[in-house]
Motif scaffolding. Sequence first.
Motif, PDB file in Angstrom:
ATOM      1  N   SER A  28     -20.432  21.507  62.280  1.00  0.00           N
ATOM      2  CA  SER A  28     -19.966  22.638  61.472  1.00  0.00           C
ATOM      3  C   SER A  28     -20.066  22.342  59.979  1.00  0.00           C
ATOM      4  O   SER A  28     -20.109  23.257  59.160  1.00  0.00           O
ATOM      5  N   LEU A  29     -20.125  21.070  59.629  1.00  0.00           N
ATOM      6  CA  LEU A  29     -20.217  20.688  58.220  1.00  0.00           C
ATOM      7  C   LEU A  29     -21.649  20.729  57.693  1.00  0.00           C
ATOM      8  O   LEU A  29     -21.871  20.543  56.502  1.00  0.00           O
ATOM      9  N   ARG A  30     -22.599  20.971  58.563  1.00  0.00           N
ATOM     10  CA  ARG A  30     -24.003  21.002  58.113  1.00  0.00           C
ATOM     11  C   ARG A  30     -24.277  22.156  57.159  1.00  0.00           C
ATOM     12  O   ARG A  30     -25.210  22.096  56.378  1.00  0.00           O
ATOM     13  N   THR A  31     -23.466  23.203  57.237  1.00  0.00           N
ATOM     14  CA  THR A  31     -23.654  24.330  56.319  1.00  0.00           C
ATOM     15  C   THR A  31     -22.902  24.120  55.010  1.00  0.00           C
ATOM     16  O   THR A  31     -23.119  24.861  54.055  1.00  0.00           O
ATOM     17  N   GLU A  32     -22.029  23.129  54.967  1.00  0.00           N
ATOM     18  CA  GLU A  32     -21.272  22.828  53.750  1.00  0.00           C
ATOM     19  C   GLU A  32     -22.158  22.065  52.770  1.00  0.00           C
ATOM     20  O   GLU A  32     -23.098  21.388  53.187  1.00  0.00           O
ATOM     21  N   PRO A  33     -21.835  22.137  51.483  1.00  0.00           N
ATOM     22  CA  PRO A  33     -22.590  21.304  50.525  1.00  0.00           C
ATOM     23  C   PRO A  33     -22.465  19.830  50.912  1.00  0.00           C
ATOM     24  O   PRO A  33     -21.365  19.333  51.143  1.00  0.00           O
ATOM     25  N   ALA A  34     -23.589  19.161  50.974  1.00  0.00           N
ATOM     26  CA  ALA A  34     -23.621  17.775  51.462  1.00  0.00           C
ATOM     27  C   ALA A  34     -22.790  16.842  50.599  1.00  0.00           C
ATOM     28  O   ALA A  34     -22.163  15.911  51.111  1.00  0.00           O
ATOM     29  N   ASP A  35     -22.757  17.100  49.283  1.00  0.00           N
ATOM     30  CA  ASP A  35     -21.988  16.204  48.420  1.00  0.00           C
ATOM     31  C   ASP A  35     -20.491  16.311  48.685  1.00  0.00           C
ATOM     32  O   ASP A  35     -19.741  15.389  48.407  1.00  0.00           O
ATOM     33  N   ARG A  36     -20.047  17.428  49.268  1.00  0.00           N
ATOM     34  CA  ARG A  36     -18.628  17.574  49.590  1.00  0.00           C
ATOM     35  C   ARG A  36     -18.312  17.028  50.982  1.00  0.00           C
ATOM     36  O   ARG A  36     -17.227  16.520  51.226  1.00  0.00           O
ATOM     37  N   ALA A  37     -19.264  17.114  51.895  1.00  0.00           N
ATOM     38  CA  ALA A  37     -18.997  16.763  53.290  1.00  0.00           C
ATOM     39  C   ALA A  37     -19.454  15.359  53.674  1.00  0.00           C
ATOM     40  O   ALA A  37     -19.194  14.915  54.791  1.00  0.00           O
ATOM     41  N   HIS A  38     -20.101  14.630  52.771  1.00  0.00           N
ATOM     42  CA  HIS A  38     -20.723  13.366  53.186  1.00  0.00           C
ATOM     43  C   HIS A  38     -19.710  12.314  53.639  1.00  0.00           C
ATOM     44  O   HIS A  38     -19.993  11.545  54.546  1.00  0.00           O
ATOM     45  N   LYS A  39     -18.516  12.277  53.081  1.00  0.00           N
ATOM     46  CA  LYS A  39     -17.528  11.277  53.522  1.00  0.00           C
ATOM     47  C   LYS A  39     -17.110  11.527  54.963  1.00  0.00           C
ATOM     48  O   LYS A  39     -16.977  10.593  55.755  1.00  0.00           O
ATOM     49  N   VAL A  40     -16.921  12.786  55.291  1.00  0.00           N
ATOM     50  CA  VAL A  40     -16.530  13.139  56.659  1.00  0.00           C
ATOM     51  C   VAL A  40     -17.670  12.821  57.619  1.00  0.00           C
ATOM     52  O   VAL A  40     -17.449  12.265  58.702  1.00  0.00           O
ATOM     53  N   LEU A  41     -18.890  13.139  57.218  1.00  0.00           N
ATOM     54  CA  LEU A  41     -20.038  12.858  58.074  1.00  0.00           C
ATOM     55  C   LEU A  41     -20.242  11.359  58.266  1.00  0.00           C
ATOM     56  O   LEU A  41     -20.578  10.911  59.366  1.00  0.00           O
ATOM     57  N   LEU A  42     -20.010  10.576  57.214  1.00  0.00           N
ATOM     58  CA  LEU A  42     -20.125   9.121  57.365  1.00  0.00           C
ATOM     59  C   LEU A  42     -19.048   8.578  58.307  1.00  0.00           C
ATOM     60  O   LEU A  42     -19.304   7.654  59.086  1.00  0.00           O
ATOM     61  N   GLU A  43     -17.862   9.152  58.251  1.00  0.00           N
ATOM     62  CA  GLU A  43     -16.805   8.738  59.189  1.00  0.00           C
ATOM     63  C   GLU A  43     -17.213   9.084  60.619  1.00  0.00           C
ATOM     64  O   GLU A  43     -16.980   8.305  61.552  1.00  0.00           O
TER      65      GLU A  43
END
Length: 196
Positions: free
Chosen positions: A116-131
């Motif tokens: 669901s975070l793929r549509t979010e700006p990557a610079d905002r979601a990258h910490k969550v995606l790395l987790e």
Amino acid sequence: GGYAAARAVFDTRSPLFGPGQSSRAHLELAECAKRGADLPQVKYHLGQALQTQPRSVQVWLETCRMLDELGELAECRTLLEKGLECCPTTDQLSLKLVRVLERLGDLPALRALAGSLRTEPADRAHKVLLEAVHAEVRAGNGEDARALVQSLLRRLPHQGPIYCEACRIEGILGHWPHALETAEQGVQTCPKYGPL
């Protein structure tokens, strides 16, 4: 002392409190009730704190922290999901939710959250995606983790810290040639980022 005394003081002074003071007081009362092992009162005060300030990320985080400490992970998950409905632009709640989902062993829900975070700006979601990547690695899903890291690198090619994490992931997975290749790629793309 204890919860009863704190509750009595709160009851006499609470009409003077604004929303911020009231939610803080409810969180403190929940902490007092927790020390006294009074779970129904803990949950009551946590609910009141959230009702008083439903848009405060800090109140959601404090509430979830306390539920986590009490071992109420399923309830913590439910609250985090509600918190993300009230505060959809925060990555702090998403980050906590990834950790809770991993501890609950619900990798499909964790993957759905990451998706669901793929549509979010990557610079905002990258910490969550790395987790989420680290959760996949800990679960033994190295290829899924690598695919997610590569996706992040494509979306944020000029972020040195992501290259560092990608190298760490490759190292954890024992793919040393890929780790070296990723580091070299990072140095070319982000020459001023020293840790690479």
